[in-house]
Design a protein around this motif. Structure first.
Motif, PDB file in Angstrom:
ATOM      1  N   HIS A   1       0.837  -1.211   0.000  1.00 15.22           N
ATOM      2  CA  HIS A   1       0.000   0.000   0.000  1.00 15.22           C
ATOM      3  C   HIS A   1       0.872   1.262   0.000  1.00 15.22           C
ATOM      4  O   HIS A   1       0.551   2.248  -0.655  1.00 15.22           O
TER       5      HIS A   1
ATOM      6  N   HIS B   1      -9.306   1.541   1.566  1.00  9.66           N
ATOM      7  CA  HIS B   1      -8.832   1.358   0.192  1.00  9.66           C
ATOM      8  C   HIS B   1      -9.916   0.728  -0.677  1.00  9.66           C
ATOM      9  O   HIS B   1     -10.797   0.033  -0.182  1.00  9.66           O
TER      10      HIS B   1
ATOM     11  N   HIS C   1     -11.947  -5.755   2.226  1.00 10.10           N
ATOM     12  CA  HIS C   1     -11.124  -6.393   1.214  1.00 10.10           C
ATOM     13  C   HIS C   1     -11.956  -7.272   0.282  1.00 10.10           C
ATOM     14  O   HIS C   1     -13.088  -7.625   0.601  1.00 10.10           O
TER      15      HIS C   1
HETATM   16 ZN   LIG Z   1      -4.924  -3.713   2.485  1.00 14.36          ZN
END
Ligand SMILES: [Zn+2]
Length: 278
Positions: free
Chosen positions: A154, A207, A258
């Motif tokens: 990341h 994210h 995720h």
């Molecule tokens: Zn991650």
């Protein structure tokens, strides 16, 4: 509470992003042929778009400002969580191996352990990486290493800086960082206000699914060079999947934001196979 509402809205957004991306990916992506005995099975290369990627701070905060931002956000993290030395030596030893094998080894990374029953890991700009004690306890070195190499991924891909760039407060934050010389004074206060408006440190740890896939890719690719068995990433996902299926809820954003665990297992196996055929 506010953060929770914001997060679930964001999760909805992520879900729609994911489906859009899936539709787009259906057609023109490169295919890789994998022979399995008698039949030849075609798989979509899950990482096709990352293979020739190069990474820099161009178009984002420059590295010096990124490091200043990281220091500021780290102070916020320390106010929210209890950091501990328990397991820190192990995390740092494995983490620095990921760093040396990564595509961004020139940055001074700092690994931190958070005292928590939640299984989680995250990173913020400037190379600060956090892992919870609950995650450390459940993972062997290769598994823990896979999470650390993912988090380093990341940082390599500047995902948090890209999230920051999209925020409404970006100009204020960038200007404050440029003018910031210390932790006190009016510029630091302006920066604090702008970061607060944005949602603070945790906002940059959210994210997209594509970013998660990219961090998985960068992570698993770095593992052999870090002296780790990349199968550790597969068994880590399997452990997380079992915990998820047991309906207990100690899983934090490491997992809930995720892509599907099974999809990540399949993608990781695909990549390990590809690395072995080299
Ligand atoms: Zn991650």
């Amino acid at each position: 509470m506010k953060t929770l509402i914001r997060t679930s809205l964001f999760a909805l957004l992520l879900t729609s992003l994911f489906f859009t991306a899936t539709v787009q990916r259906g057609g023109a992506v490169a295919r890789d042929s994998v022979s399995t005995g008698h039949t030849s099975v075609q798989y979509d290369d899950p990482y096709a778009e990352f293979r020739n990627a190069s990474y820099s701070n161009a178009g984002l905060l420059n590295e010096r400002d990124e490091i200043k931002l990281g220091a500021q956000l780290h102070r916020e993290v320390t106010k929210k969580y209890n950091l501990t030395d328990v397991g820190l030596a192990r995390v740092d030893r494995l983490g620095q191996r990921c760093v040396r094998a990564s595509l961004r080894s020139n940055l001074a990374y700092k690994f931190h352990v958070i005292e928590s029953r939640e299984i989680n890991g995250f990173s913020i700009p400037g190379g600060h990486i956090y892992i919870t004690t609950a995650l450390i306890k459940m993972a062997n070195d290769d598994e823990l290493g896979s999470v650390l190499c993912h988090e380093v991924g990341h940082v390599v891909a500047r995902h948090s800086l890209k999230t920051l760039k999209k925020s409404r407060e970006y100009d204020d934050i960038a200007n404050s960082l440029g003018a910031l010389t210390g932790v006190a004074g009016s510029v630091a206060r302006d920066l604090g206000v702008a970061l607060g408006k944005m949602g603070g440190a945790l906002m940059v740890t959210i994210h997209t699914r594509d970013e998660e896939r990219e961090a998985d890719f960068l992570g698993v690719r770095a593992m052999p060079g870090a002296g780790m068995n990349p199968d550790g990433m597969v068994t880590m996902f399997q452990k997380l999947l079992r915990i998820e299926e047991s309906h207990s809820d100690p899983l934090g954003s490491l997992f809930s934001d995720h892509p599907d665990a099974q999809e990540r297992i399949d993608n990781t196996r695909y990549e390990i196979g590809k690395m072995k055929r080299r």
